[in-house]
Design a protein around this motif. Structure first.
Motif, mmCIF file in Angstrom:
data_model
loop_
_atom_site.group_PDB
_atom_site.id
_atom_site.type_symbol
_atom_site.label_atom_id
_atom_site.label_comp_id
_atom_site.label_asym_id
_atom_site.label_seq_id
_atom_site.Cartn_x
_atom_site.Cartn_y
_atom_site.Cartn_z
ATOM 1 N N HIS A 127 32.073 44.801 32.520
ATOM 2 C CA HIS A 127 31.052 45.734 33.304
ATOM 3 C C HIS A 127 32.146 46.695 34.052
ATOM 4 N N ASP A 133 33.585 41.787 36.685
ATOM 5 C CA ASP A 133 32.297 41.210 35.892
ATOM 6 C C ASP A 133 32.615 41.495 34.623
ATOM 7 N N GLU A 134 32.581 40.005 33.708
ATOM 8 C CA GLU A 134 32.820 39.969 32.301
ATOM 9 C C GLU A 134 31.841 39.129 31.744
ATOM 10 N N GLY A 253 26.285 38.772 39.759
ATOM 11 C CA GLY A 253 26.309 37.553 38.710
ATOM 12 C C GLY A 253 25.426 38.054 37.484
HETATM 13 MN MN MN Z 1 28.111 39.160 34.496
#
Ligand code: MN
Ligand code: PSU
Length: 294
Positions: A127, A133-134, A253
Motif C-alpha cells: 500500500h 501495509d502489505e 487492516g
Molecule cells: Mn492490508
C-alpha cells in the motif's frame, strides 16, 4: 473438507478445464445489486469460453468450490460474510462462520482443489501511505502454483513497491499482449513488464516448462490490461481524496481495500464500476482460454 458444486464435480470427473473465481470481489468489492449480476455474468463468460467456473467461498463453515445459484446469491447479499485471507480459513471453518475469500485464500483453496487457473480483478500488494501495509496476497502467491489472471495490481497501491516484492518472491509477471504493467483502473500503471506473451499457447508452454525446471512453486501472474481505462485526472483526484478520507476515518487492516474501492464507486459517477466490471469479465474470458490451452 471441500464441497464441490454439481458442475465442478462433473467437470473434474470428465477432466474438463476449470477456472477458479474469488468471492471477496462479490461481497466486498462491488455494490449491490450489481455484484450478483456481475458474478453470474462472469460465470457465464467462463462457460461460453469452454471452461467451468468454480467460485470459491466458505458458507456456514464449509469450503465451497463452485457455488449453486442460491449460494452465490447469499454471498452477494448476506451481511454476515466476512473477508477471509489464508490465515482465517481454519478459523472460519472451525467456528461455522461464512466468508468470502480474497485472492490469497482463493488461490490456496484452488490449489487444494487441483485447479490451475484463477481469474480476479486486481491483486492486493504494497500500500501507499506512511503506515506499513502489505497484502497477504503476495506471500500466498509466492508459495502457490497457479496461473492468476488479473489487471495488474490496484492503482490504489504502491505499484513499484509491489513489483519489487513480486521480483523478490520470484513470482513471474507476464504482460498479455502488452509490455506495460496495468494498474487495474488504468491500462498502464507507468511501469514496464519485461516479459510479454501474445497468446494462450505461450502461457501454457511456460507453465509446463516451469514444472520441468522445478521453478513452479510460485504463482504466475498474467497481467491483462483493461481496454478503456478510467479517465486519468478523475482517477487521480478520487484516489487522493480516498486516501485522505481513509486516514481521517482511521481505516486500517483488511478494511482499507474495500474502503478505497467503495470510495471510487461512490464518487466516480459509475466510471470505476464500469471499468471494474470490464476487467473482471475480460479476465474471466482469458482465464478460461488459458485453462483450455493447458
Ligand atoms: Mn492490508
Ligand atoms: N480486486 C477487486 N476487488 C476486490 C479485491 C481485488 O477488483 O475486492 C479484493 C481481493 O479479494 C484481494 C483483496 O485479494 O481485495 C486484497 O485485500 P487486502 O489489500 O486487504 O489484502
Amino acid at each position: 473438507m471441500i464441497k464441490y458444486s454439481h458442475e465442478v464435480t462433473a467437470a473434474q470427473s470428465q477432466n474438463r478445464p476449470i477456472v477458479a473465481l474469488e468471492s471477496t470481489i462479490i461481497s466486498h468489492g462491488l455494490p449491490r445489486p450489481t455484484n450478483l449480476i456481475v458474478a453470474n455474468e462472469v460465470e457465464e463468460i467462463v462457460r461460453a469460453s469452454g471452461a467451468i467456473p468454480a467460485t470459491i467461498a466458505i458458507i456456514d463453515g464449509q469450503i465451497h468450490v463452485g457455488l449453486e445459484s442460491d449460494q452465490l446469491e447469499r454471498i452477494a447479499n448476506d451481511d454476515n460474510f466476512v473477508k477471509a485471507s489464508t490465515r482465517d480459513l481454519a478459523i472460519i471453518c472451525a467456528t461455522g462462520k461464512s466468508a468470502a475469500t480474497t485472492v490469497a485464500a482463493t488461490s490456496h483453496i484452488a490449489r487444494l482443489a487441483n485447479i490451475d487457473v484463477f481469474a480476479t480483478g486486481g491483486l492486493g500488494g504494497v500500500h501507499r501511505g506512511a503506515d506499513y501495509d502489505e497484502s497477504a496476497d503476495l506471500i500466498e502467491l509466492a508459495k502457490t502454483s497457479i496461473i492468476i489472471v488479473c489487471a495488474g495490481v490496484k492503482s490504489i497501491l504502491n505499484v513499484s513497491g509491489t513489483l519489487e516484492r513480486l521480483e523478490t518472491f520470484a513470482i513471474p509477471v507476464l504482460g498479455y499482449q502488452t509490455n506495460k504493467f496495468p494498474g487495474f483502473y488504468l491500462t498502464d500503471s507507468g511501469f514496464e513488464i519485461e516479459h510479454r506473451v501474445d497468446n494462450v499457447q505461450e502461457i501454457a508452454k511456460i507453465w509446463h516448462l516451469r514444472h520441468d525446471l522445478t521453478t513452479d512453486d510460485t504463482a504466475i501472474i498474467v497481467a491483462n490490461p483493461v481496454s478503456n481505462q478510467m479517465e486519468l485526472s478523475l482517477h487521480n483526484k478520487i484516489l487522493n481524496e480516498g486516501m485522505a478520507a481513509a486516514t481521517k476515518a482511521r481505516i486500517t487492516g483488511k478494511s482499507v481495500t474495500p474502503f478505497l474501492l467503495e470510495h471510487f464507486h461512490a464518487t466516480s459517477g459509475g466510471e470505476s464500476l464500469r471499468v471494474n466490471i470490464e476487467i473482471i469479465k475480460a479476465n474471466a474470458k482469458l482465464a478460461a482460454e488459458i485453462a483450455c490451452a493447458l
